[in-house]
Design an enzyme around this catalytic site. Structure first.
Site, PDB file in Angstrom:
ATOM      1  N   LEU A 529       0.819  -1.216   0.000  1.00  0.00           N
ATOM      2  CA  LEU A 529       0.000   0.000   0.000  1.00  0.00           C
ATOM      3  C   LEU A 529       0.851   1.263   0.000  1.00  0.00           C
ATOM      4  O   LEU A 529       0.413   2.311  -0.468  1.00  0.00           O
ATOM      5  CB  LEU A 529      -0.921   0.008   1.230  1.00  0.00           C
ATOM      6  CG  LEU A 529      -1.949  -1.123   1.312  1.00  0.00           C
ATOM      7  CD1 LEU A 529      -2.684  -1.065   2.651  1.00  0.00           C
ATOM      8  CD2 LEU A 529      -2.942  -1.021   0.155  1.00  0.00           C
ATOM      9  N   GLY A 530       2.033   1.156   0.556  1.00  0.00           N
ATOM     10  CA  GLY A 530       2.903   2.324   0.621  1.00  0.00           C
ATOM     11  C   GLY A 530       3.946   2.140   1.699  1.00  0.00           C
ATOM     12  O   GLY A 530       4.128   1.044   2.234  1.00  0.00           O
ATOM     13  N   GLY A 532       5.424   3.875   5.335  1.00  0.00           N
ATOM     14  CA  GLY A 532       5.294   4.824   6.425  1.00  0.00           C
ATOM     15  C   GLY A 532       6.616   4.943   7.140  1.00  0.00           C
ATOM     16  O   GLY A 532       7.645   4.460   6.669  1.00  0.00           O
ATOM     17  N   PHE A 534       9.614   4.130   9.029  1.00  0.00           N
ATOM     18  CA  PHE A 534      10.394   2.958   9.415  1.00  0.00           C
ATOM     19  C   PHE A 534       9.885   1.648   8.837  1.00  0.00           C
ATOM     20  O   PHE A 534      10.308   0.589   9.289  1.00  0.00           O
ATOM     21  CB  PHE A 534      10.478   2.820  10.942  1.00  0.00           C
ATOM     22  CG  PHE A 534      10.841   4.091  11.639  1.00  0.00           C
ATOM     23  CD1 PHE A 534      12.072   4.677  11.431  1.00  0.00           C
ATOM     24  CD2 PHE A 534       9.952   4.713  12.485  1.00  0.00           C
ATOM     25  CE1 PHE A 534      12.421   5.847  12.075  1.00  0.00           C
ATOM     26  CE2 PHE A 534      10.291   5.898  13.129  1.00  0.00           C
ATOM     27  CZ  PHE A 534      11.517   6.451  12.915  1.00  0.00           C
ATOM     28  N   SER A 536       7.271  -0.674   5.600  1.00  0.00           N
ATOM     29  CA  SER A 536       6.352  -0.750   4.467  1.00  0.00           C
ATOM     30  C   SER A 536       5.007  -1.301   4.944  1.00  0.00           C
ATOM     31  O   SER A 536       4.940  -2.093   5.890  1.00  0.00           O
ATOM     32  CB  SER A 536       6.928  -1.649   3.372  1.00  0.00           C
ATOM     33  OG  SER A 536       8.158  -1.127   2.913  1.00  0.00           O
ATOM     34  N   VAL A 537       3.948  -0.893   4.269  1.00  0.00           N
ATOM     35  CA  VAL A 537       2.588  -1.280   4.656  1.00  0.00           C
ATOM     36  C   VAL A 537       1.970  -2.126   3.548  1.00  0.00           C
ATOM     37  O   VAL A 537       2.045  -1.764   2.365  1.00  0.00           O
ATOM     38  CB  VAL A 537       1.707  -0.037   4.932  1.00  0.00           C
ATOM     39  CG1 VAL A 537       0.318  -0.452   5.399  1.00  0.00           C
ATOM     40  CG2 VAL A 537       2.371   0.869   5.961  1.00  0.00           C
ATOM     41  N   LYS A 551       1.896  -3.262   8.855  1.00  0.00           N
ATOM     42  CA  LYS A 551       3.161  -2.533   8.735  1.00  0.00           C
ATOM     43  C   LYS A 551       4.292  -3.459   9.161  1.00  0.00           C
ATOM     44  O   LYS A 551       4.344  -3.932  10.303  1.00  0.00           O
ATOM     45  CB  LYS A 551       3.173  -1.274   9.593  1.00  0.00           C
ATOM     46  CG  LYS A 551       4.497  -0.508   9.487  1.00  0.00           C
ATOM     47  CD  LYS A 551       4.564   0.670  10.425  1.00  0.00           C
ATOM     48  CE  LYS A 551       3.729   1.818   9.931  1.00  0.00           C
ATOM     49  NZ  LYS A 551       3.939   3.035  10.754  1.00  0.00           N
ATOM     50  N   ASP A 646       4.807  14.177  14.198  1.00  0.00           N
ATOM     51  CA  ASP A 646       4.953  14.081  12.737  1.00  0.00           C
ATOM     52  C   ASP A 646       3.603  14.213  12.039  1.00  0.00           C
ATOM     53  O   ASP A 646       3.242  13.399  11.189  1.00  0.00           O
ATOM     54  CB  ASP A 646       5.620  12.755  12.365  1.00  0.00           C
ATOM     55  CG  ASP A 646       6.201  12.766  10.950  1.00  0.00           C
ATOM     56  OD1 ASP A 646       6.460  13.871  10.434  1.00  0.00           O
ATOM     57  OD2 ASP A 646       6.400  11.687  10.368  1.00  0.00           O
TER      58      ASP A 646
END
Length: 818
Positions: A529-530, A532, A534, A536-537, A551, A646
């Site tokens: 999916l992308g 984030g 630290f 990958s998801v 994640k 963040d």
């Protein structure tokens, strides 16, 4: 021991006070023609603040166990702070030619016989160790009888022939720092260029790795060998951005407010940067340190130490190759340099002295047989900025061929396969930065070649005792967290911060997943999916058909930190505007977090990307309120205040109805209710950072308020707040917050709205959102509202006054019309 050695030993013992500034003897500030300054003599400025003499750099007393048996290369003529108990030199004459112990008693500083220069000379051999560079020698020779060297109250050593006529001054030849009142720049008429160069290490003031200069191109920072420019500010940027920013930050900090003033001058004769101090009792300097950052340091009388209040660039990983070869840089870590997997520090002692130029070396040589295939393997390092100076292999059209090409060459250290192109590295790997550095957002993957025996899976039991101790401590600390989570699982439900939730969605238990279950649910992590913070998801589906987002955390050390931060925050709270943590996997070195899946992705996709759905005004308004409620809950309703650190559109997820949920708590900080601030490492994302992050002060929840204000402006406009453009002779930047507050004051907020809305919006709501945003981005955190107030403002339950123009934005607005 020979009589000579005995004598020298006693002499060095007697002279130890020369490099221990806690002893400050009264002395004259002037050396006249015909006089000499020998070892043991000092010039002291009239105000007693600075001293000049011969000294040998030394480490603080009682630190032998930390640094080992190390000593400086020799003795130097230097100027230092005379009243500060921490030895701090501000200028060194002979940094490239130290004076050895045997010749120490033979050297003197004096004005040359013809009056043309100031020299350090061996009076026995007449050998000149060092001399000043005076271009106007003829003028000096005519007035040599009146020539004298004076140490001024500013710390400037000058050669004077007539009153206030300086033939030479140390301020024109800086070493690694500049004092208040010193010009740092260049003279367009004479060609004089002042350049600063970092020192080599804590006890060696010789030429280090990094230099800084202000010339016709602006301020430039570069690494000396190999030459690489890594940070520049043009003259336009200096005028319109850097100086206003510095003024704002200095005003915000209690240590600098009201007495430090930066100034930039650019005219026909010269261009320079200078800063002034109105408090003569204070001590400060701007230096280029050994890691390649420019830093402003101020002496704290209360703490009896130097306090760094400003650094540029803010990310310590920005200076080129700051960690040396075969190392990784992580700007969000206190110790930001570390060796790559199965590499060790080449010189641990140098690392302790902050000289990392030697970097790291392999624990095991590569396997390079001539009659068979290599047994070497590749260790994957994901989400990094790739090393400098790659070589492209045109024939390697697939990743497997790229790997084969590297294995077939004994000098190949790593490869990467990016955009269907093969890159290999035959020399040292330099400038590798992790994604979680402050300004590094790279998603590239590096494949590091290692001997088969050094692959991580086979070296777990061979760690050094120190690493083992740290790991053991981590396991014990983390075990407490796991016990708490398993207790929650056993109960199958939990209370969230002990207060009612806004639209509570229920309180099911946290699930402990097996790695095999998550691998099956995500089809072996195939649908990404992308990425984030630290990790990958990946999208997955549980056996009960629940769609999840998994994640997978990367890197044992950083993954552990991220895992703890997320579980410590999301694991114990629930709110409709916070992404829900369904469960986790803690198996061996695998760290995975399982969340509810957000079908509409992240907010940035809909604001900035052409393939995202255009959000109507009502949806944007509800997203703003939802995020504000989530932050208010984190700051004000939990047992400990949670600061997200963040907040940005990428970390705001949208469910099917476009209701927002705050995600990615990997940088979160916790503040007990008995405290108002927390001192933590620099973290966050460029463009959303509150000014106090740059000033080095302890943070409060107001850093989230600032970031939220920046997000509000992007929700209004549908564009990034900062856009930059470069042409051959011009730099242009467009900073939307300047437009926003200007239009707000003019009463024309409608001109700020996203054109994709086609005029379909509620003007009263838009004005209210704009006012709230401009209050949130005030420079002084005291002027920003708390998130509880922000919620009431956005919901229309409380009136919002017109916000003032922040000083920095006012300066940028004024500068843009120059």
């Amino acid at each position: 021991m020979s009589p000579l050695n005995t004598y020298l030993g006693l002499l060095l013992l007697l002279l130890f006070s020369l490099h221990n500034p806690s002893c400050s003897a009264a002395a004259n500030d002037t050396l006249a023609a015909g006089q000499v300054l020998a070892v043991g003599d000092k010039l002291v400025s009239r105000n007693g603040k600075f001293a000049l003499g011969f000294y040998k750099p030394a480490l603080p007393a009682g630190t032998a166990s930390k640094y080992g048996n190390v000593s400086s290369p020799g003795w130097y003529l230097a100027i230092w702070f005379n009243k500060i108990p921490v030895c701090t030199t501000v200028w060194v004459a002979n940094r490239e030619r130290p004076i050895t112990d045997p010749e120490l008693k033979l050297v003197q500083m004096k004005i040359s016989e013809d009056g043309s220069s100031l020299v350090i000379i061996n009076h026995a051999t007449k050998f000149i160790v060092w001399s000043t560079q005076i271009t106007n020698g003829t003028a000096q020779a005519k007035t040599s009888v009146n020539t004298s060297a004076i140490l001024l109250d500013s710390g400037n050593l000058v050669i004077e022939s007539l009153p206030d006529v300086y033939l030479w001054q140390s301020f024109d030849y800086p070493t690694d720092l500049a004092l208040p009142g010193a010009k740092f720049g260049w003279n367009k008429v004479t060609g004089l260029r002042r350049m600063g160069t970092s020192k080599k290490n804590l006890i060696d003031p010789g030429l280090g790795s990094y230099s800084v200069q202000l010339n016709g191109r602006g301020i430039i920072l570069w690494r000396r060998d190999p030459y690489m420019e890594y940070w520049t500010w043009s003259s336009v940027q200096l005028t319109n951005m850097l100086i206003p920013l510095l003024n704002s930050l200095l005003e915000m900090n209690a240590q600098t407010k009201g007495f430090l003033t930066p100034n930039y001058t650019n005219n026909k004769e010269e261009e320079y940067f200078m800063y002034h101090s109105s408090d003569e009792s204070s001590s400060s300097f701007v230096s280029i340190d050994m890691s390649g950052q420019l830093k402003l340091s101020i002496w704290s009388q209360a703490n009896q130490s130097w306090q760094e209040v400003y650094a540029q660039p803010p990310d310590p990983c920005t200076p080129f190759a700051t960690c040396g070869p075969f190392s990784l840089c992580n700007g969000n870590s206190d110790l930001f340099c570390d060796c790559m997997e199965s590499f060790s520090q080449k010189s641990p002692q140098d690392w302790k002295l902050k000289d990392r130029t030697a970097g790291c070396f392999r624990n095991t040589p590569l396997d390079c047989p001539s009659n068979r295939s290599s047994t070497d393997m590749f260790h994957t390092i994901i989400r990094v900025a790739l090393p400098a100076n790659p070589e492209k292999i045109e024939d390697a059209t697939t990743q497997s061929k790229c790997a084969e090409a590297c294995l077939s060459n004994c000098s190949c250290n790593a490869y990467a396969y990016k955009d269907s192109t093969c890159f290999v590295w035959h020399s040292e790997l330099l400038n590798v930065k992790l994604h979680d550095s402050i300004e590094s957002l790279s998603e590239d993957t590096l494949y590091l070649r290692l001997a088969a025996k050094d692959m991580p899976a086979t070296t777990k039991t061979k760690r050094k005792p120190v690493v083992a101790a740290v790991t053991a401590a981590s396991i014990v600390g983390f075990g407490l967290l796991m016990l708490m989570l398993f207790f929650l699982i056993w109960r199958n439900k939990f209370k969230c911060c002990g207060v009612p939730l806004h639209h509570n969605q229920g309180s099911s238990g946290i699930i402990a997943f097996r790695y095999t279950d998550l691998s099956h649910a995500t089809k072996n992590f195939s649908e990404k999916l992308g990425s984030g913070g630290f990790g990958s998801v990946f999208k997955g589906v549980l056996r009960d058909s629940t769609t999840i987002a998994v994640k997978r955390l990367d890197g044992l050390h950083q993954g552990e930190k991220q895992f703890r931060a997320e579980v410590s925050s999301l694991g114990l709270i629930q709110h409709i505007n916070l992404v829900k943590l369904i469960g986790f996997c803690y198996e061996g070195d695998k760290r995975l977090l399982v969340y509810e899946h957000m079908i509409n992705g992240s907010l940035d996709a809909h604001l900035f990307h052409s393939n995202g759905a255009v959000l109507d005004w009502s949806t944007r308004h509800q997203i703003a309120i939802g995020v504000a409620r989530g932050l208010s809950y984190l700051h004000e309703s939990c047992r400990e205040c949670i600061i997200h650190c963040d907040i940005k559109p990428e970390n705001i997820l949208l469910e099917a109805s476009f209701a927002p949920k705050i995600a990615d708590f990997g940088m979160a900080a916790f503040v007990g209710r008995d405290f108002s601030r927390v001192l933590t490492t620099f973290r966050g994302t460029k463009g959303y950072l509150a000014p106090e992050w740059l000033s080095g002060v302890a943070i409060t929840p107001k850093v989230d308020v600032y970031s939220f204000g920046m997000v509000l402006l992007e929700i209004i406009s549908g564009r990034r707040n900062l856009s930059e453009a470069y042409t051959s002779n011009h730099y242009h930047f467009d900073y939307f917050p300047v437009q926003a507050i200007s239009k707000l004051h003019e009463g024309s907020v409608q001109n700020l709205l996203d054109p994709e809305l086609h005029g379909d919006f509620n003007l009263e709501e838009a004005e209210r959102v704009c006012k709230v945003a401009c209050w949130c981005i005030q420079e002084n955190e005291i002027d920003r509202p708390a998130m509880g107030e922000v919620v009431r403002f956005l919901e229309g339950l409380q009136e919002v006054d017109m916000p003032p123009m922040p000083r920095l934005l006012a300066a940028i607005t004024e500068g843009s019309h120059i």
